[in-house]
Design a protein around this motif. Structure first.
Motif, short mmCIF file in Angstrom:
data_model
loop_
_atom_site.label_atom_id
_atom_site.label_comp_id
_atom_site.label_asym_id
_atom_site.label_seq_id
_atom_site.Cartn_x
_atom_site.Cartn_y
_atom_site.Cartn_z
N ALA A 1 -2.41 -5.78 -15.23
CA ALA A 1 -1.58 -4.53 -14.58
C ALA A 1 -0.98 -3.81 -15.78
O ALA A 1 -0.65 -4.52 -16.73
CB ALA A 1 -0.50 -5.42 -13.80
N GLN A 2 -0.79 -2.56 -15.55
CA GLN A 2 0.15 -1.67 -16.34
C GLN A 2 1.48 -1.32 -15.64
O GLN A 2 1.54 -1.34 -14.42
CB GLN A 2 -0.59 -0.66 -16.80
CG GLN A 2 -1.78 -1.02 -17.80
CD GLN A 2 -2.54 0.17 -18.25
OE1 GLN A 2 -1.96 1.24 -18.61
NE2 GLN A 2 -3.91 -0.10 -18.48
N PRO A 3 2.37 -0.90 -16.30
CA PRO A 3 3.86 -0.54 -15.68
C PRO A 3 3.63 0.60 -14.29
O PRO A 3 4.20 0.50 -13.50
CB PRO A 3 4.66 0.06 -16.80
CG PRO A 3 4.24 -0.64 -17.97
CD PRO A 3 2.74 -0.90 -17.73
N HIS A 4 2.45 1.49 -14.86
CA HIS A 4 2.57 2.59 -13.91
C HIS A 4 1.73 2.36 -12.53
O HIS A 4 1.54 3.07 -11.77
CB HIS A 4 2.16 3.83 -14.50
CG HIS A 4 0.70 3.88 -14.94
ND1 HIS A 4 0.41 3.27 -16.16
CD2 HIS A 4 -0.29 4.58 -14.45
CE1 HIS A 4 -0.87 3.42 -16.28
NE2 HIS A 4 -1.43 4.36 -15.38
N PHE A 5 1.02 1.20 -12.65
CA PHE A 5 0.17 0.71 -11.39
C PHE A 5 0.88 0.35 -10.17
O PHE A 5 2.13 -0.19 -10.31
CB PHE A 5 -0.72 -0.53 -11.80
CG PHE A 5 -1.80 -0.06 -12.71
CD1 PHE A 5 -1.77 0.99 -13.41
CD2 PHE A 5 -2.63 -1.03 -13.15
CE1 PHE A 5 -2.95 1.36 -14.58
CE2 PHE A 5 -3.52 -1.04 -14.31
CZ PHE A 5 -3.67 0.29 -15.01
N ASN A 6 0.43 0.72 -8.96
CA ASN A 6 1.06 0.33 -7.79
C ASN A 6 0.46 -1.01 -7.55
O ASN A 6 -0.73 -1.28 -6.69
CB ASN A 6 0.66 1.18 -6.47
CG ASN A 6 1.23 0.68 -5.39
OD1 ASN A 6 1.90 -0.15 -5.19
ND2 ASN A 6 0.66 1.30 -4.11
N LEU A 7 1.28 -2.16 -7.76
CA LEU A 7 0.73 -3.32 -7.61
C LEU A 7 0.79 -3.92 -5.90
O LEU A 7 0.30 -5.01 -5.59
CB LEU A 7 1.48 -4.43 -8.30
CG LEU A 7 1.66 -4.08 -10.00
CD1 LEU A 7 2.01 -5.05 -10.83
CD2 LEU A 7 0.06 -4.01 -10.58
N LEU A 8 1.37 -3.27 -5.13
CA LEU A 8 1.23 -3.46 -3.80
C LEU A 8 0.19 -2.83 -3.04
O LEU A 8 0.12 -2.95 -1.70
CB LEU A 8 2.67 -3.35 -3.33
CG LEU A 8 3.85 -4.18 -3.82
CD1 LEU A 8 5.06 -3.68 -3.27
CD2 LEU A 8 3.64 -5.57 -3.57
N GLU A 9 -0.31 -2.29 -3.76
CA GLU A 9 -1.66 -1.46 -3.03
C GLU A 9 -2.65 -2.39 -2.40
O GLU A 9 -3.20 -3.42 -3.02
CB GLU A 9 -2.33 -0.55 -4.14
CG GLU A 9 -3.50 0.40 -3.42
CD GLU A 9 -4.20 1.60 -4.28
OE1 GLU A 9 -3.67 1.35 -5.58
OE2 GLU A 9 -4.79 2.13 -3.96
N LYS A 10 -3.12 -2.09 -0.95
CA LYS A 10 -4.02 -2.86 -0.57
C LYS A 10 -5.35 -2.40 -0.40
O LYS A 10 -5.61 -1.17 -0.48
CB LYS A 10 -3.41 -3.31 0.85
CG LYS A 10 -2.13 -3.78 1.24
CD LYS A 10 -1.72 -4.08 2.44
CE LYS A 10 -0.37 -4.80 2.56
NZ LYS A 10 0.35 -4.63 3.79
N ARG A 11 -6.29 -3.16 -0.02
CA ARG A 11 -7.67 -2.53 0.08
C ARG A 11 -7.67 -1.56 1.36
O ARG A 11 -7.22 -1.70 2.29
CB ARG A 11 -8.88 -3.65 0.42
CG ARG A 11 -8.80 -4.69 -0.67
CD ARG A 11 -10.24 -5.39 -0.36
NE ARG A 11 -10.11 -6.16 0.86
CZ ARG A 11 -10.68 -7.48 0.90
NH1 ARG A 11 -11.62 -7.98 -0.30
NH2 ARG A 11 -10.96 -8.10 1.85
#
Ligand code: ACG
Length: 454
Positions: free
Chosen positions: A119-129
């Motif tokens: 993960a990088q700070p600008h990634f949306n880590l709650l994104e779903k498939r």
């Protein structure tokens, strides 16, 4: 060629531990010959912690429940001696979280850290498939990594040339063990995350360029005689892009359209499918009855007569048709993404589900004993599905030109469809009635559920 997908664990057991294995498959040559099958697709046979095997711990070793590398080679040789080719399933997109590369990466070891995507700070880590509710990013001990197929299957980072190189070595290794080619699992997922934008996005062009590299490698090892088929579960126009490079691609729309048409009782979806996927193309489509990711054919089309029509359509259309093991018997099963075992039940050799070679690694839920769904029962019954399937595969074998053919001149009314299949030299016109009543089409009279070749 006629392909046959085998879920190894469920097919045939040679050592009475209840788990299907390589030597078990080698013992079933007579069955493949009776079915006129000459291309076997094995679901993953590598070292893996799961029942399905798509999460791999060691790409260069076999799952010991199925046998050793020597047993694997024995199986391949036996099949070859009988004119049957073998393609292996190759999930290159991800590994098991127990793979040494991932374990080392979690420890911060070089070069393995760069084998995965973090993960990088600008990634949306709650994104779903995009097709269900599963998250793409997984947190373990404060380290957040990418895994499209879940936390136990971290994705490999193909931006790293070393990973690309490793994957080519795997391809070479298995071709040298004698396999004839591959089913490329999850082919559109090699590059499916846009690191710049920090979101999921398929990069089909980049994926295709990667598969071209893989095919170049395969051909350099084996010459022109490599059979490869991609799994790109997407719209036909996207499938086309991969198929052109790889030579053959599963035609998901065929399976879906015929099932849907027959359930609704009208041919419109079939017509659309034929026009979009089976007209002249620079590759071979692989139409198929179903696979381990779907509800079983018999679950969707409970009437045997409907399934006979399905097989008629399958064996009269262009390309390399595939039968999912057990669909020729009418095995049932509902697919559930969190519990997929119900579509991979033991292949029923005997009415009693007991006898030499019978696998019994899981209790059956859908295909119980003495329900007519076994090789023994199907062979003892007149006009059974299996007998009809054998008639169709025999026809297919006698008409090998169909592999390189295409479809023209499709006409239809509500319940019937007619199409010409040609390779420019040979040709047939096929008339199909998907309804339970008499129909006529272009002056040809059709019985209920009839597939007629003129
Ligand atoms: C393969 C294997 C599967 C395996 C993996 C991972 C990949 O066959 O057994 O899982 O190694 C997606 C992927 C496929 C994947 C399936 C299961 N199959 O793309 O590669 O999931 C939509 C999406 C598709 C999606 C599909 C799933 O677009 O991408 O497939 O939904 O239902 C029309 C549309 C089409 C749409 C369909 C269905 O056709 O055109 O876009 O597809 O309708 O709505 C295995 C195990 C898993 C485990 C994993 C590690 O089975 O449990 O987690 O390994």
């Amino acid at each position: 060629m006629i392909g046959y997908e085998i879920f190894i664990r469920s097919f045939a057991d040679s050592n009475d531990d209840g788990i299907g294995d390589f030597r078990g498959i080698a013992k079933k040559v007579d069955y493949f010959k009776m079915l006129n099958v000459d291309l076997i697709w094995l679901t993953p046979h590598f070292k893996s912690p799961s029942y399905h095997g798509y999460d791999i711990i060691d790409y260069l070793d076999t799952n010991s429940s199925f046998g050793t590398l020597e047993d694997f080679r024995y199986m391949v040789e036996t099949l070859h001696e009988n004119g049957i080719r073998v393609v292996i399933d190759l999930p290159l997109n991800h590994v098991s979280d127990r793979h040494p590369w991932f374990k080392a990466a979690m420890e911060g070891e070089k070069p393995y850290v760069d084998y995965f995507l973090w993960a990088q700070p600008h990634f949306n880590l709650l994104e779903k498939r995009h097709w269900d509710e599963e998250l793409l990013w997984h947190n373990r001990n404060g380290k957040v990594y990418y895994g499209v197929f879940g936390g136990s299957s971290p994705d490999l980072n193909y931006e790293n040339p070393e990973v690309v190189e490793k994957s080519l070595e795997i391809v070479e290794f298995w071709l040298k063990q004698g396999v004839d080619g591959f089913r490329f699992d999850a082919a559109k997922h090699i590059y499916d995350y846009d690191v710049k934008e920090g979101r999921f996005r398929y990069d089909h062009d980049k994926n295709v360029r990667y598969w071209q590299l893989v095919m170049d490698k395969a051909r350099s090892v084996k010459g022109g005689n490599v059979f490869a088929v991609t799994e790109v579960w997407d719209d036909p126009e996207i499938v086309d892009r991969y198929a052109k490079t790889i030579g053959c691609s599963f035609n998901f729309y065929f399976t879906e359209a015929i099932r849907e048409s027959m359930q609704h009782g009208t041919v419109y979806k079939i017509v659309d499918c034929f026009q979009r996927t089976l007209t002249k193309k620079p590759y071979k489509p692989s139409n198929f009855t179903g696979n381990h990711d779907m509800h079983r054919l018999a679950q969707m089309l409970p009437q045997e007569e409907q399934r006979k029509v399905f097989f008629g359509l399958l064996m009269t259309t262009p390309g390399v048709p595939f039968i999912y093991y057990g669909d020729e018997l009418g095995m049932k099963g509902m697919y559930d993404s969190t519990f997929t075992e119900d579509v991979i039940e033991p292949f029923p050799w005997y009415a009693s589900l007991s006898g030499e070679g019978q696998s019994f690694w899981k209790a059956v839920r859908f295909n119980r004993a003495f329900t007519g769904v076994s090789v023994e029962e199907q062979l003892s019954r007149e006009n059974s599905l299996l007998k009809e399937v054998i008639n169709w595969t025999k026809f297919r074998k006698e008409n090998e030109w169909l592999e390189n053919a295409w479809i023209e001149n499709v006409t239809h009314n509500t319940f019937t469809i007619a199409y010409t299949v040609t390779d420019g030299i040979n040709g047939i016109r096929v008339y199909v009635n998907i309804s339970g009543h008499h129909e006529s089409h272009e002056g040809v009279s059709l019985k209920p559920y009839e597939v007629k070749i003129m």
